[in-house]
Design an enzyme around this catalytic site. Structure first.
Site, PDB file in Angstrom:
ATOM      1  N   ASP A 244       0.900  -1.358  -0.111  1.00  0.00           N
ATOM      2  CA  ASP A 244      -0.046   0.071  -0.011  1.00  0.00           C
ATOM      3  C   ASP A 244       1.112   1.371  -0.253  1.00  0.00           C
ATOM      4  OD1 ASP A 244      -2.576   1.562   0.297  1.00  0.00           O
ATOM      5  OD2 ASP A 244      -1.900   1.853   2.517  1.00  0.00           O
ATOM      6  N   ARG A 245       0.296   2.260  -0.525  1.00  0.00           N
ATOM      7  CA  ARG A 245       1.142   3.548  -0.703  1.00  0.00           C
ATOM      8  C   ARG A 245       1.240   4.515   0.727  1.00  0.00           C
ATOM      9  NH1 ARG A 245      -0.068   8.624  -4.356  1.00  0.00           N
ATOM     10  NH2 ARG A 245      -0.909   9.506  -2.650  1.00  0.00           N
ATOM     11  N   ASP A 246       0.078   5.228   0.755  1.00  0.00           N
ATOM     12  CA  ASP A 246      -0.125   5.953   1.969  1.00  0.00           C
ATOM     13  C   ASP A 246      -0.372   5.179   3.366  1.00  0.00           C
ATOM     14  OD1 ASP A 246      -0.231   7.640  -0.332  1.00  0.00           O
ATOM     15  OD2 ASP A 246      -2.358   8.189  -0.003  1.00  0.00           O
TER      16      ASP A 246
ATOM     17  N   ASP B 291      -1.898  -0.680   5.861  1.00  0.00           N
ATOM     18  CA  ASP B 291      -2.023   0.051   7.093  1.00  0.00           C
ATOM     19  C   ASP B 291      -3.533   0.143   7.369  1.00  0.00           C
ATOM     20  OD1 ASP B 291      -2.387   2.006   5.345  1.00  0.00           O
ATOM     21  OD2 ASP B 291      -2.224   3.317   6.688  1.00  0.00           O
TER      22      ASP B 291
HETATM   23 MG   LIG Z   1      -2.821   3.215   3.676  1.00  0.00          MG
END
Ligand SMILES: [Mg+2]
Ligand SMILES: [Zn+2]
Length: 433
Positions: free
Chosen positions: A251-253, A380
């Site tokens: 995942d990025r963010d 996350d």
């Molecule tokens: Mg995220």
């Protein structure tokens, strides 16, 4: 399909080990790199292979004549060096239709059949094989649109204040015969420096073929050592598309970059400490590093697709400075709930790609031949974890970003393992494998 190998290079920087052998005759695993290339071309049924030589042509002529199968291979010695494009122009008479062009110092194991198919489907005048590398800051870079067509070339040196995609031409391309009509006879011209940029300016279609297969030039003693090691350990064949690859989906963010709400501007993007080093460890392993990110900012109208590209250029530039690379970035620009001011109506829809949907994972499997059972997702958010579970991959939650809190605490949203951050998560991947 015909092929041309550019075999004119001197192995000057390798002189201590190989005397003044032409570069393509430098050995990897006891076999000349040229021979590795010829075997690959023959494996894919190439007939009519032209080897363009210059320095010590007789060594290459002798090698070809002593091969078990020398039929269909012609060695042509350049008298006056004309650059890569000038040299190929000089043999135009022997080429008709599409042909493969290979730089003679590149060690590779590449699915040439798939490459040629891609070239034909794209109806481009040239298709360049591209990949991210671990030193984009001092490489000539290529920028392309979502459909794979090249939009810009960024030769080095680069502007320190700008952000670029990490995409480098890997020394192999498929060219349509008509490209040679754009090259004047007898001129000293280079494909990368002169012909491709001029074609792009005049509106010609050049496509990028992105691959995670093994392609590395062995032009310096350090790179040669690396190639030799990769040959010994079987890595070159292992990365071929014929073998299913393991991947870590990221995942990025909140995982790679600091959680900042909706990132709609490159200025807002900052790496999570340790993210570069962690991704570099994945790059050194056999795992692909593949980003899968929901970016509803696009549907909300807070950021255009072009703006998102700039944000991803910054991500790749920051990672590149730490010699880390992403094999691919997949994003979902959609959002299901409509009726807000400023939104992009056509992107407001229920889609297959928004996590916890598995559309982005399925696209990556298609693109890279990924073995999901051997793969991981690091996220996350409960959406990342649910997506991983639906796709049948092992799930790792991190305590950065949203910290896998929220969601509705259904059992599907509980990750297989929780780690502090991306660094610990990657350590976990490399430990359990
Ligand atoms: Mg995220
Ligand atoms: Zn979507």
């Amino acid at each position: 399909m015909k092929a041309v190998i550019l075999a004119g290079g001197k192995g000057t920087r390798m002189a201590s080990r190989f005397g003044d052998l032409p570069k393509p005759m430098i050995m990897v695993g006891g076999i000349a790199v040229l021979e590795h290339q010829l075997r690959l071309l023959e494996r894919y049924g190439c007939k009519g292979i032209i080897i363009l030589t210059e320095h010590r042509s007789e060594v290459i002529e002798e090698h070809v004549s002593s091969r078990a199968s020398a039929a269909g291979i012609t060695v042509i010695r350049e008298k006056n060096p004309l650059g890569t494009a000038g040299a190929v122009k000089a043999v135009q008479g022997a080429l008709a239709g599409d042909f493969i062009l290979i730089y003679g110092d590149v060690m590779m194991d590449l699915d040439l059949g798939r490459l040629v198919e891609f070239h034909r489907a794209g109806a481009a005048i040239a298709t360049l094989v591209v990949h991210p590398n671990d030193h984009p800051f001092d490489s000539d870079l290529v920028e392309c649109a979502a459909d794979g067509s090249v939009t810009a070339f960024h030769p080095k040196p680069h502007d320190d204040g700008k952000f670029y995609p990490n995409l480098v031409s890997a020394g192999v391309c498929v060219l349509s015969g008509s490209i040679l009509d754009h090259i004047a006879d007898g001129n000293k011209l280079d494909f990368g420096r002169d012909v491709f940029p001029a074609l792009l300016l005049s509106g010609g279609k050049i496509c990028c073929y992105r691959t995670a297969e093994y392609l590395k030039d062995m032009g310096t003693p350090e790179r040669l050592e690396e190639v030799e090691r990769d040959w010994r350990t079987g890595k070159i064949a292992r990365l071929s598309r014929a073998h299913r690859r393991k991947a870590v989906f990221l995942d990025r963010d909140g995982v790679i970059v600091r959680e900042r709400g909706h990132i709609s501007d490159p200025d807002m993007l900052e790496l999570v400490p340790g993210a570069g080093a962690a991704i570099r460890k994945l790059n050194d392993s056999d795992y692909l590093a593949v980003v899968v990110t929901n970016q509803p900012v696009v549907a909300r109208g807070e950021c255009t697709l072009g703006g998102l590209s700039l944000i991803h250029n910054k991500l790749e530039t920051l990672l590149g400075r730490e010699r880390a690379k992403l094999d691919a970035i997949y994003f979902c620009p959609h959002h299901p709930d409509s009726g807000y001011p400023g939104e992009v109506v056509e992107l407001k829809k229920r889609c297959q790609c928004r996590k916890p949907g598995t559309g982005m994972i399925r696209r990556a499997v298609e693109d890279f031949n990924i073995d999901l059972a051997a793969s991981f997702i690091i996220g996350d958010s409960f959406r990342d974890i649910e997506c991983g579970k639906s796709a049948g991959i092992r799930t790792i939650g991190v305590r950065t970003g949203a910290g896998c809190m929220g969601g509705d605490a259904r059992s599907v949203a509980v990750p297989d393992v929780m780690c502090d951050d991306i660094s610990a998560a990657v350590e976990h991947v490399l430990r359990v494998r």
